[in-house]
Design an enzyme around this catalytic site. Structure first.
Site, PDB file in Angstrom:
ATOM      1  N   ASP A  15       0.848  -1.189   0.000  1.00  0.00           N
ATOM      2  CA  ASP A  15       0.000   0.000   0.000  1.00  0.00           C
ATOM      3  C   ASP A  15       0.885   1.242   0.000  1.00  0.00           C
ATOM      4  O   ASP A  15       1.804   1.359   0.829  1.00  0.00           O
ATOM      5  CB  ASP A  15      -0.904   0.018   1.226  1.00  0.00           C
ATOM      6  CG  ASP A  15      -1.904  -1.127   1.246  1.00  0.00           C
ATOM      7  OD1 ASP A  15      -1.930  -1.904   0.263  1.00  0.00           O
ATOM      8  OD2 ASP A  15      -2.658  -1.245   2.230  1.00  0.00           O
ATOM      9  N   ASP A 136     -15.920  -3.447  -1.504  1.00  0.00           N
ATOM     10  CA  ASP A 136     -15.538  -3.215  -0.116  1.00  0.00           C
ATOM     11  C   ASP A 136     -16.811  -3.104   0.713  1.00  0.00           C
ATOM     12  O   ASP A 136     -17.695  -2.310   0.387  1.00  0.00           O
ATOM     13  CB  ASP A 136     -14.720  -1.932   0.008  1.00  0.00           C
ATOM     14  CG  ASP A 136     -13.471  -1.964  -0.861  1.00  0.00           C
ATOM     15  OD1 ASP A 136     -12.994  -3.073  -1.169  1.00  0.00           O
ATOM     16  OD2 ASP A 136     -12.980  -0.888  -1.233  1.00  0.00           O
TER      17      ASP A 136
END
EC number: 5.3.1.16
Length: 246
Positions: A15, A136
């Protein structure tokens, strides 16, 4: 043969925020628990340990800031295993740019949900296997725009629609557990796997080898691991032993 066939890939995450490799709690800015320089070097380390694919997330991009293009290009140049990239892909042109840059798959979230036709267009141009849709989930509803807005659909409902549109796979992240290293609920991911025929890749809350053992029983084709490998709770070399579905 499908890239995902008969395997549960263990996929380390890289990330990126402000040019560094970070791990956030539930995706919230300011909750960085791990901050490392040289994201491309981190990705290369995971490859050297045996990872067969790597999950890259542009956290700045997810918040609408396109400032990590140089780092993303460096990752594609230094890593030879397939890479999948998500975060801030807001246009067909940018998705195509990333695919042409060398990423194997783009992960479409907000853009796909707001304009489902884009999935069909990209799948037609680049092939379904290169198009992954990110669903998500928070409180059993899909969230978009860096997990800041909720839409009135479940992950199962949306996954079926995107399968029809030509998506090659689904990335399911349970935001309720992301970055907390507190385990997760198997029921939502199991139900999602049952709802579609395309591969489902799971992310969120994986914190032990036992979690991987439990996920094998759900039928997921891949598991993204972030915080647990960065904080030493899971040894990637040991985790990779769980890749073959039995």
């Amino acid at each position: 043969m499908s890239f995902w066939k008969d395997r549960m890939l263990i996929i380390p995450a890289v990330d990126i925020k402000d040019g560094k490799c970070v791990q956030l709690v539930q995706g919230k800015p300011g909750t960085e628990q791990v901050v490392l320089d040289d994201p491309a070097g981190v990705a290369g380390r995971w490859e050297s340990l045996g990872a067969e694919t790597i999950h890259v997330v542009d956290l700045d991009g997810a918040l609408g800031l396109e400032k990590n293009t140089g780092i993303l290009k460096e990752i594609t140049e230094r890593v030879s295993v397939p890479l999948q990239i998500g975060g801030g892909i807001r246009s067909r042109e940018y998705a195509g740019k990333l695919l042409d840059m060398g990423f194997e798959r783009v992960i479409l979230g907000t853009m796909a949900i707001e304009n489902p036709a884009i999935v069909e267009e990209l799948a037609g141009e680049y092939g379904s296997e290169r198009i992954m849709v990110s669903l998500d989930s928070r409180d059993s509803r899909v969230v978009i725009r860096g997990w800041t807005e909720k839409v009135p659909f479940t992950a199962e409902e949306m996954a079926r629609k995107f399968q029809e549109r030509g998506a090659g796979s689904i990335l399911f992240t349970n935001v309720d557990f992301e970055g907390l290293l507190s385990g997760f609920d198997l029921k939502p991911v199991s139900e999602l796997v049952e709802a579609v025929e395309i591969p489902v890749i799971y992310s969120g809350g994986v914190s032990s080898l036992n979690d991987l053992r439990m996920l094998q029983g759900t039928g997921v084709m891949g598991v993204v691991i972030g915080s647990a490998i960065y904080r030493g709770l899971i040894d990637l070399t040991e985790a990779l032993k769980y890749q073959d579905l039995k």
